[in-house]
Design a protein around this motif. Sequence first.
Motif, PDB file in Angstrom:
ATOM      1  N   VAL A  64      30.008  32.725  46.786  1.00 36.05           N
ATOM      2  CA  VAL A  64      29.322  32.834  45.474  1.00 36.05           C
ATOM      3  C   VAL A  64      29.708  34.138  44.835  1.00 36.05           C
ATOM      4  CG1 VAL A  64      27.323  32.840  44.195  1.00 36.05           C
ATOM      5  CG2 VAL A  64      27.446  31.585  46.368  1.00 36.05           C
ATOM      6  N   ILE A  65      30.269  34.144  43.719  1.00 36.44           N
ATOM      7  CA  ILE A  65      31.091  35.253  43.209  1.00 36.44           C
ATOM      8  C   ILE A  65      30.286  35.723  41.699  1.00 36.44           C
ATOM      9  CG2 ILE A  65      33.088  36.152  42.051  1.00 36.44           C
ATOM     10  CD1 ILE A  65      34.612  34.105  43.802  1.00 36.44           C
ATOM     11  N   HIS A  66      29.933  37.036  41.902  1.00 36.32           N
ATOM     12  CA  HIS A  66      29.493  37.601  40.670  1.00 36.32           C
ATOM     13  C   HIS A  66      30.732  38.543  39.822  1.00 36.32           C
ATOM     14  CE1 HIS A  66      24.890  37.660  41.949  1.00 36.32           C
ATOM     15  NE2 HIS A  66      25.403  36.402  41.791  1.00 36.32           N
ATOM     16  N   ARG A  67      30.737  38.102  38.659  1.00 37.33           N
ATOM     17  CA  ARG A  67      31.766  39.081  38.011  1.00 37.33           C
ATOM     18  C   ARG A  67      31.485  40.676  37.828  1.00 37.33           C
ATOM     19  NH1 ARG A  67      35.597  37.668  34.618  1.00 37.33           N
ATOM     20  NH2 ARG A  67      35.210  39.319  33.195  1.00 37.33           N
ATOM     21  N   ASP A  68      30.217  40.969  37.760  1.00 37.66           N
ATOM     22  CA  ASP A  68      29.702  42.226  37.797  1.00 37.66           C
ATOM     23  C   ASP A  68      28.616  42.469  38.692  1.00 37.66           C
ATOM     24  OD1 ASP A  68      31.261  43.594  35.318  1.00 37.66           O
ATOM     25  OD2 ASP A  68      30.400  41.864  34.523  1.00 37.66           O
TER      26      ASP A  68
END
Length: 508
Positions: free
Chosen positions: A226-230
């Motif tokens: 699960v990827i968070h941009r910031d």
Amino acid sequence: MLNNLTDYIAFHARTRPGFLFARDEVLDLDYAAAWQRARQIGARLSAEGLGFEDRVGILGKNGVDNLLLFLGCATVGVVPVAINYRLTGTEIAQIAGDAEIKALFHDAEFSELLSKPLEALPRVCTFGDLSGVPGMDEWLADAEPVEPRQNDAGDVLVQMYTSGTTGVPKGALLTHGGLVTNAFQAAVSHGYPVRAGDKGLMIAPSFHAVGLAGSLWTLMFGGGIVIHRDFNPQAMVETIAADGIVAMAAVPVMLQFALMVPDLDKYDFSSLKLISYGGSPLAPSLLKQCVEVFGCDFAQGYGQTEATTAITFLTPADHHRAMEEKPELLTSCGKPVIETELKIIGDNGEELPAGEVGEILVRGPQLMKGYWKREEATASTLKDGWLHTGDAGLIDDEGYLYIKDRVKDMIISGGENVYPAELEKVLLAHPDIADAAVIGVADDKWGEVPLAVLVAQDGKELDIESLTAFCKDKLAGFKIPKKLAYVDMLPRNPSGKILKKVLREQFA
């Protein structure tokens, strides 16, 4: 053991096609779809005449397509160059020029950082909309997935830039074999291998070895990301609870911010098994709070880009021991990962006994291939199979490594490397500064921040606001000194070298 990263992804796409590969705010792909998209990227690169060992730049925040670019490049042997988007346009152009990139992938929001030479390159917009520049979907339209090349262990997977005492960026060549090996070294050493189907949280940026390598390790073992941009502490906490995150990597300042999120007791963190951290130690009080809130194990890693990522780990068992009987152990970096040797040498190159401070040397299969077109720097850093880290430390009687100082004077602020020589060069260009030195000083929030110790020109002293304004177009924000002090004269040795140790003692 397979030494080609793409072989692992291809295997999971065949055997676990419906398992989560990665998800961000735009894309949600399983392994089958992700592998197809990665091979489409390879096909488009080939169609544009790019091939083995050609360089392309990646200037973007975390995202599924950002991650897939690294894999897509690997399918045809193109070398992706990870560029820190927090740098200035001048710094970005310097790295792009040094790497001789032939194409650039970048988020729309960073278009203003591009100089004219970079704007003239073939470009693709990886996130957002940018007039006149194709987006990823448009660029990939009708591309037939390429048959991936069989990379060797020694083939370069990614080129990551790091700076030395001169402040001149150097591209560390990280190989397929080094990354794959380091994944197993880390898993065996801290004792928490990723299982197929486990979910990891990516919040560290992909231009950092820990962010990219940690995510690729998860994918190697069939996990999903699960990827968070910031980084957003509220979003981090919510994702851990809602998505059943099993493992994540962070720097201590991120954990501090997470503990400030309101109503933490309402979240369910039972899925979380391991938080690995690095950049600075965890204070015993912060560790105690984190254990109480998250209820998981912790591991501290020490590494360098030149060693792919992991050199040592302070394991979960070490953390338990520290909380129960030996709190000073938390100031250690732990013991070397499997198949890795450490030694401490003195000024004359002699190996020092336990307890004595000297430069830390590392030997193991995860070391970089060398620096891109920096033969002299490579030869001085890699000698007889040993990586000269530039860090000073000691190994105690139990084999634990303790960092005591940095031979290269590097500052780690909020997980970012800051090199004083680069800052000092900028400061000395100011007409009201006669002399300058930069050191790291402790900070409750960021671990360390740069302190500028200045000698005024003709008695003209700047305040921190004026200094920041002068530096903001020349240095990335995290590099700008957060504090300043004035002295009549900087301490120097007979050869004229600034005595940073004296300054650190004076301004501790």
